[in-house]
Design an enzyme around this catalytic site. Structure first.
Site, PDB file in Angstrom:
ATOM      1  N   ASP A   1     -45.115  68.328 -20.929  1.00 14.18           N
ATOM      2  CA  ASP A   1     -44.597  67.869 -19.674  1.00 14.18           C
ATOM      3  C   ASP A   1     -43.984  66.465 -19.988  1.00 14.18           C
ATOM      4  O   ASP A   1     -44.523  65.649 -19.806  1.00 14.18           O
ATOM      5  CB  ASP A   1     -45.914  67.856 -18.428  1.00 14.18           C
ATOM      6  CG  ASP A   1     -45.531  67.229 -17.195  1.00 14.18           C
ATOM      7  OD1 ASP A   1     -44.330  66.496 -17.169  1.00 14.18           O
ATOM      8  OD2 ASP A   1     -46.198  67.246 -16.174  1.00 14.18           O
TER       9      ASP A   1
ATOM     10  N   TYR B   1     -51.437  65.062 -14.880  1.00 12.49           N
ATOM     11  CA  TYR B   1     -50.929  65.388 -13.575  1.00 12.49           C
ATOM     12  C   TYR B   1     -49.610  66.186 -13.979  1.00 12.49           C
ATOM     13  O   TYR B   1     -48.602  65.697 -14.469  1.00 12.49           O
ATOM     14  CB  TYR B   1     -50.636  64.141 -12.625  1.00 12.49           C
ATOM     15  CG  TYR B   1     -50.125  64.745 -11.443  1.00 12.49           C
ATOM     16  CD1 TYR B   1     -50.754  65.172 -10.198  1.00 12.49           C
ATOM     17  CD2 TYR B   1     -48.928  64.288 -10.982  1.00 12.49           C
ATOM     18  CE1 TYR B   1     -50.249  65.551  -9.284  1.00 12.49           C
ATOM     19  CE2 TYR B   1     -47.970  64.672  -9.882  1.00 12.49           C
ATOM     20  CZ  TYR B   1     -49.023  65.084  -8.780  1.00 12.49           C
ATOM     21  OH  TYR B   1     -48.270  65.659  -7.725  1.00 12.49           O
TER      22      TYR B   1
ATOM     23  N   LYS C   1     -37.498  63.209 -12.971  1.00 10.10           N
ATOM     24  CA  LYS C   1     -37.371  61.631 -12.792  1.00 10.10           C
ATOM     25  C   LYS C   1     -35.977  61.474 -13.531  1.00 10.10           C
ATOM     26  O   LYS C   1     -34.888  61.460 -12.919  1.00 10.10           O
ATOM     27  CB  LYS C   1     -38.369  60.998 -13.548  1.00 10.10           C
ATOM     28  CG  LYS C   1     -39.772  61.343 -12.838  1.00 10.10           C
ATOM     29  CD  LYS C   1     -40.956  60.588 -13.157  1.00 10.10           C
ATOM     30  CE  LYS C   1     -42.528  61.110 -12.711  1.00 10.10           C
ATOM     31  NZ  LYS C   1     -42.446  60.540 -11.184  1.00 10.10           N
TER      32      LYS C   1
HETATM   33  N1  HOZ Z   1     -45.694  61.818 -10.128  1.00  8.47           N
HETATM   34  C1  HOZ Z   1     -45.790  60.327  -9.699  1.00  8.47           C
HETATM   35  C2  HOZ Z   1     -46.309  59.550 -10.566  1.00  8.47           C
HETATM   36  N2  HOZ Z   1     -47.567  59.533 -11.062  1.00  8.47           N
HETATM   37  C3  HOZ Z   1     -46.122  59.973  -8.377  1.00  8.47           C
HETATM   38  C4  HOZ Z   1     -45.010  60.375  -7.363  1.00  8.47           C
HETATM   39  C5  HOZ Z   1     -45.778  60.771  -6.276  1.00  8.47           C
HETATM   40  O1  HOZ Z   1     -46.981  61.526  -6.300  1.00  8.47           O
HETATM   41  O2  HOZ Z   1     -45.291  60.414  -5.289  1.00  8.47           O
END
Ligand code: HOZ
Length: 428
Positions: free
Chosen positions: A239, A144, A267
């Site tokens: 990433d 993702y 983050k």
């Molecule tokens: N990207 C974050 C971890 N998978 C999730 C945050 C979100 O989508 O709210």
């Protein structure tokens, strides 16, 4: 635990916010029940609107590596806020955090700050396309990279949690330029490259996957990607939104001694404020406007509050050289404890772990890619999740997410968690 106030707040939120949340993974759809509304957090603990205390294993999905309301970050933001919150003009602070980030991460000369990991990855791909003058990218099933159009093809995290790994709204024209590969399968990548000779601008990868649980790269996988990219004029994009400034001071590039061409951050780099960034050697970064032709911009990019939080966070991580080892040890202790009690209770499971990232999968087979991650028993996960909440422990409300360990966790917290998992897993 009582969740009366959270339920009331969720009902109010649903009236004015789609699904009551501003990001789908928060909605508890994968586990059922009502999202918990947070009132405050300090160190390793969340305090909800009903007055419950929860030990936090999400840590805002990664940023709070030193715990919630970490004093130097809070203080930096307060002091900056008094001087104005946004100017849309350059500040010295942006150069300070950029210089520090460049000094901490190997193999980068310049960095540009944006507002989220999504923006960082989206901009990195545009830069790669502009630099190589090619259109296609390869991404991996279950990885993702945020919710930008090119990435919502077999995406992990919330996208797959809600059964929409390929989102409506992404045009066929966009989707055709994203080629899909299997994580940890170099042969598959080589075949795609061969079938799309001189058309692929970039391979984007989570060098340690964190959005289908935590999946470390198989031995030789990242090295193989590096070789394939170099041999075929393709840019390798790491990433590191989850792994950057978490698995090592210099991220996965440092940890495994492998150079990417472009690295994306989010983050931790923002210390809990909305910050993303992408970085590369000067030759590539100079392709960005205003020096080069690839356009990328943002009114709030480099925002002083966000930069102050990020700088305070990076300074803390830069100063405390023992932090990553300490985090690894805490995570290993937790992992060993969970393994011990799940085994004793005859639960079928696999634990994946690297540094301060860990995930528990309710399946006996190794979890190495999206297919094996999806094989986990979600009914057991639901019981696990709600059982832990009842014990005062909060993990991500989806089996596709990683737990992020914070340095604020004590060994007493970890023991408490292991005992709670023992208790909960007896009820499966
Ligand atoms: N990207 C974050 C971890 N998978 C999730 C945050 C979100 O989508 O709210």
């Amino acid at each position: 635990m009582i969740y009366k106030r959270s339920s009331e707040l969720f009902a109010e939120a649903e009236k004015v916010i789609p699904g009551g949340v501003n990001s789908p993974v928060r909605a508890f759809k994968a586990v059922g029940g009502t999202p918990i509304f947070v009132k405050s957090a300090k160190g390793a603990y969340l305090y909800d609107e009903d007055g419950n205390r929860l030990i936090d294993y999400i840590n805002s999905w990664g940023p709070m590596i030193l715990g919630h309301a970490y004093e130097p970050v809070v203080e930096a933001v307060i002091q900056k806020a008094k001087l104005g919150t946004s100017f849309g003009m350059p500040t010295e602070l942006e150069t300070q955090i950029a210089a520090l980030a460049v000094s901490m991460v190997p193999n980068i000369d310049k960095i540009r700050f944006v507002n989220s990991g999504t923006e960082a990855c989206m901009s990195a791909v545009r830069l790669a396309r502009g630099f190589t003058k090619r259109d296609k990218i390869i991404k991996f099933a279950g990885c993702y990279h945020g919710h930008s159009d090119s990435f919502l093809i077999q995406a992990g995290s919330g996208a797959v949690t809600f059964g929409t790994p390929n989102s409506p709204g992404v045009t066929a024209g966009t989707a055709k330029d994203t080629l899909l590969a299997k994580y940890n399968d170099l042969e598959n990548v080589a075949t795609l490259i061969e079938a799309n000779k001189n058309e692929i601008a970039a391979i984007i990868v989570e060098p340690v996957a964190g959005n289908m649980g935590c999946i470390p790269p198989a031995k030789g996988f990242l090295e193989g990607l590096r070789e394939l990219c170099t041999a075929n004029g393709i840019l390798l994009i790491f990433d590191e939104v989850m792994t950057g400034f978490r698995l090592a001071r210099g991220g996965v590039q440092e940890l495994f001694n492998i150079n990417a061409d472009i690295v994306c951050f989010g983050k931790v780099i923002g210390g809990g404020l909305p910050v993303g960034a992408f970085a590369a050697r000067a030759e590539i970064m100079n392709f960005l406007a205003p020096l080069g032709p690839v356009y990328q911009a943002g009114t709030l990019s480099g925002n002083p509050l966000a930069m102050a939080a990020g700088l305070a966070m990076l300074q803390a991580l830069d100063t405390d050289r023992a932090i990553f080892k300490r985090l690894e040890e805490k995570t290993a202790y937790l992992g060993a404890g969970i393994e011990r009690v799940l085994k004793a209770n005859n639960v079928v499971f696999t634990i994946n772990r690297i540094g301060s990232m860990i995930s528990v999968h309710f399946d006996a087979n190794p979890v190495t890619d999206f297919k094996s991650a999806a094989a986990g028993d979600n009914e057991t996960f639901k019981k696990f999740f709600h059982g832990l909440v009842a014990e005062g422990i909060y993990i991500a409300p989806s089996a596709y997410e990683t737990w992020f360990i914070t340095d604020a966790l004590t060994y007493e917290d970890l023991d408490f968690t292991i005992q709670a998992i023992d208790k909960v897993s007896k009820t499966f």
